[in-house]
Design an enzyme around this catalytic site. Structure first.
Site, mmCIF file in Angstrom:
data_model
loop_
_atom_site.group_PDB
_atom_site.id
_atom_site.type_symbol
_atom_site.label_atom_id
_atom_site.label_comp_id
_atom_site.label_asym_id
_atom_site.label_seq_id
_atom_site.Cartn_x
_atom_site.Cartn_y
_atom_site.Cartn_z
ATOM 1 N N HIS A 166 73.071 43.388 72.351
ATOM 2 C CA HIS A 166 72.329 44.606 72.729
ATOM 3 C C HIS A 166 71.654 44.568 74.291
ATOM 4 C CE1 HIS A 166 68.052 42.865 71.938
ATOM 5 N NE2 HIS A 166 69.026 42.346 71.067
ATOM 6 N N ASP B 26 69.378 46.542 75.450
ATOM 7 C CA ASP B 26 67.990 46.913 75.374
ATOM 8 C C ASP B 26 67.092 45.573 75.455
ATOM 9 O OD1 ASP B 26 68.337 46.643 72.693
ATOM 10 O OD2 ASP B 26 66.926 48.006 72.271
ATOM 11 N N ASP C 122 67.149 37.292 74.894
ATOM 12 C CA ASP C 122 67.192 38.465 73.896
ATOM 13 C C ASP C 122 67.317 39.616 74.544
ATOM 14 O OD1 ASP C 122 66.848 39.950 71.362
ATOM 15 O OD2 ASP C 122 64.900 39.613 71.392
ATOM 16 N N GLU D 21 68.859 48.302 69.848
ATOM 17 C CA GLU D 21 68.352 47.157 68.632
ATOM 18 C C GLU D 21 67.048 47.025 68.635
ATOM 19 O OE1 GLU D 21 67.821 43.394 66.759
ATOM 20 O OE2 GLU D 21 67.058 43.951 68.642
ATOM 21 N N HIS E 196 28.077 60.905 67.941
ATOM 22 C CA HIS E 196 27.064 59.905 68.267
ATOM 23 C C HIS E 196 26.776 59.203 67.222
ATOM 24 C CE1 HIS E 196 23.257 58.568 69.623
ATOM 25 N NE2 HIS E 196 23.325 59.111 70.711
ATOM 26 N N ARG F 201 58.256 41.630 56.696
ATOM 27 C CA ARG F 201 59.674 40.901 56.802
ATOM 28 C C ARG F 201 60.247 40.757 55.165
ATOM 29 N NH1 ARG F 201 62.175 40.953 61.824
ATOM 30 N NH2 ARG F 201 60.022 40.920 63.259
ATOM 31 N N HIS G 131 60.389 38.346 73.298
ATOM 32 C CA HIS G 131 59.276 39.422 72.839
ATOM 33 C C HIS G 131 57.841 39.006 73.258
ATOM 34 C CE1 HIS G 131 61.471 41.299 69.234
ATOM 35 N NE2 HIS G 131 62.228 40.906 70.026
HETATM 36 N N1 BES Z 1 67.120 38.788 68.798
HETATM 37 C C1 BES Z 1 66.146 39.019 67.575
HETATM 38 C C2 BES Z 1 66.410 38.748 66.249
HETATM 39 C C3 BES Z 1 66.089 37.568 66.020
HETATM 40 C C4 BES Z 1 65.453 36.459 66.735
HETATM 41 C C5 BES Z 1 66.867 36.866 65.119
HETATM 42 C C6 BES Z 1 65.146 35.154 66.485
HETATM 43 C C7 BES Z 1 66.766 35.574 64.650
HETATM 44 C C8 BES Z 1 65.864 34.624 65.509
HETATM 45 C C9 BES Z 1 66.408 40.726 67.905
HETATM 46 O O1 BES Z 1 66.391 41.431 69.148
HETATM 47 C C10 BES Z 1 65.060 41.410 67.296
HETATM 48 O O2 BES Z 1 64.271 41.029 67.778
HETATM 49 N N2 BES Z 1 65.066 42.033 66.223
HETATM 50 C C11 BES Z 1 63.923 42.931 65.780
HETATM 51 C C12 BES Z 1 64.546 44.050 64.936
HETATM 52 C C13 BES Z 1 63.635 45.139 64.604
HETATM 53 C C14 BES Z 1 62.886 45.722 65.642
HETATM 54 C C15 BES Z 1 64.389 46.140 63.728
HETATM 55 C C16 BES Z 1 62.646 42.110 64.928
HETATM 56 O O3 BES Z 1 63.341 41.025 64.452
HETATM 57 O O4 BES Z 1 61.738 42.202 65.158
HETATM 58 ZN ZN ZN Z 2 67.737 40.408 70.141
#
Ligand code: BES
Ligand code: ZN
Length: 454
Positions: free
Chosen positions: A85, A87, A118, A152, A212, A327, A426
């Site tokens: 991806h 983005d 990423d 993604e 208020h 998750r 992130h």
């Molecule tokens: N690259 C990550 C996912 C990831 C990070 C997998 C570290 C394993 C180890 C991916 O880009 C991501 O952040 N995905 C999101 C998906 C969501 C927005 C649907 C996530 O996991 O939060």
């Molecule tokens: Zn990713």
């Protein structure tokens, strides 16, 4: 060294220059102000694929475009789909970056920028791995089809539609994704399991406008107080989720998997230091690795409402919103979990408030076959390029498309991550080790050879 490996080694500086150019484009999918940058990144990729010797297209979608590229002249050989991806996540908070997120900076052998690991840096290793073959041999030992999406980080909704509509023509044997991590520096890994995800937004509404707090405080319910009471019911004090049924479908770890996890080197203290916490915390009865890779969670991602500017402000706020994501692990169903969560929140809604519940993206967890010939081929390629055997791991993040590849296309995915858990994805100061970048390219070039024998 083979001619191809030599080509990869000789072009290390060019690869960094190309990655730098791509990282300069702020392709933030969540932010509509960056729509133009999404197109710019897609166009950059198309041009670069073409320069590498592939045919490439930009496919418009209802959201951000998908970039496809292919070279399919290896008759009778396997066809590999490569997914990535372009983005990236929003770079905020900006003031915590050492250098600006879209002005790539190299320090200590690492490139710092949003998207470095990423997924721009990882994804593009395969473009270079393929190019090395085409520039030296004039051909590849397998057929390759790239699908690089721009959504993604916001749930991949339009990619699923694309896969559904093109499933007859895509026709691949296996998918390759580099969007995960190694286990540790010098310990490359193949990931065979990912967690799924489901997300929502809850708003509690009280008075139609802020009031208020002296004139009206004590006469109506305060949405912030109500939200605090409601959210505090989600977990017990040991971190176990209290939503009825939340754990009922969980596929428990086998004793063998628990043993495998336990045999990986893991230093709890270093882990805490890296994250800046005094101690780990979470569901009782499971190790940190188990909770991270194979246990479901319910996480608050943000709460807002009322006044949070400078100085005091005496109001009864009119609303409070919380963003929540869970998750998921294998066997759990995203829609079922969300509806259980909604029922729980409605049943526990404090008096005097109204609740709105908005659902976001979701995807199930993924487990891939650990004994496939494809995985064996990947193992061999990584061993050659990294000089050491990869370990088999699961990870806690989610890549929605992995489940879609299995469901829609019927294929398995090889999750070959070149990143590190410490790359700050992130987060501010995201980075990618240039040594890992170069080894990733070498492993990619090697992979086409090892996969061709299947
Ligand atoms: N690259 C990550 C996912 C990831 C990070 C997998 C570290 C394993 C180890 C991916 O880009 C991501 O952040 N995905 C999101 C998906 C969501 C927005 C649907 C996530 O996991 O939060
Ligand atoms: Zn990713």
């Amino acid at each position: 060294m083979t001619e191809i490996a030599q080509y990869v080694a000789d072009h290390a500086d060019d690869y960094v220059a190309d990655l730098t150019a791509l990282l300069k484009i702020p392709s933030i999918s969540a932010d509509s102000n960056h729509k133009g940058d999404m197109t710019k990144a897609a166009e950059w990729l198309k041009a670069r694929f073409e320069a590498a010797g592939l045919s490439s297209e930009i496919v418009p979608t209802a959201g951000h475009p998908i970039v496809t590229a292919e070279w399919c002249e290896a008759e009778g050989a396997p066809t590999v789909m490569i997914y990535g991806h372009y983005d990236v996540q929003p770079p905020d908070p900006l003031d915590l970056w050492t250098t600006p997120p879209f002005e790539p900076d190299i320090r200590d052998g690492k490139i710092y920028a949003r998207g470095a690991t990423d997924d721009k840096g990882q994804m593009i290793t395969h473009l270079f791995g393929v190019e090395a073959w085409l520039k030296t041999e004039g051909k590849l030992p397998v057929n390759v089809k790239f699908i690089i999406e721009g959504e993604e980080e916001v749930g991949s909704d339009n990619l699923d539609k694309y896969l559904e509509e093109h499933k007859e023509t895509i026709n691949c044997d296996v998918a390759v994704v580099s969007d995960t991590s190694q286990y540790a520096p010098g310990m490359p890994a193949i990931t065979y399991g990912l967690r799924g995800i489901t997300a929502c937004e809850v708003t509690l509404r009280g008075p139609s406008k802020d009031l208020h707090s002296g004139m009206f405080g004590g006469t109506v319910a305060n949405p912030l107080t109500g939200m605090s009471q409601l959210l505090s019911r989600l977990h017990d004090l040991e971190g176990r989720v209290q939503v009825p049924g939340f754990y009922e479908d969980v596929l428990e770890l086998s004793p063998e998997e628990r043993e495998e996890f336990a045999s990986l080197p893991f230093n709890e203290q270093e882990f805490c230091e890296e994250l800046g916490v005094e101690s780990t915390f979470g569901e009782a009865g499971f190790t940190t690795i188990e909770r991270r890779w194979a246990r479901p969670t319910c996480e608050l991602n943000g709460i807002f409402g009322g006044y949070s500017g400078e100085g005091p402000k005496t109001i009864v706020p009119s609303f409070c919103t919380a963003k929540i994501s869970c998750r998921l692990v294998p066997n759990q169903n995203a829609e079922k979990i969300l509806s259980q969560l909604e029922v729980f929140l409605r049943e526990n809604l404090p008096a005097g408030l109204m609740m709105e519940f908005k659902t976001y993206h979701g995807c199930p967890a993924a487990l891939v076959d650990r004994n496939s010939p494809y995985l064996a081929a990947a193992r061999q390629a990584i061993s050659t390029a990294f000089g050491t055997e990869p370990v088999l791991i699961r990870e806690g993040g989610s890549i929605p498309v992995v489940g879609a590849f299995r469901e829609i296309l019927g294929i398995d995915t090889l999750l070959l991550g070149w990143g590190q858990d410490t790359d700050n994805l992130h987060s501010p100061d995201e980075h990618f080790d240039l040594g890992d970048f170069q080894r990733g390219i070498a492993a990619s070039a090697e992979l086409w050879k090892t996969l061709s024998g299947i």
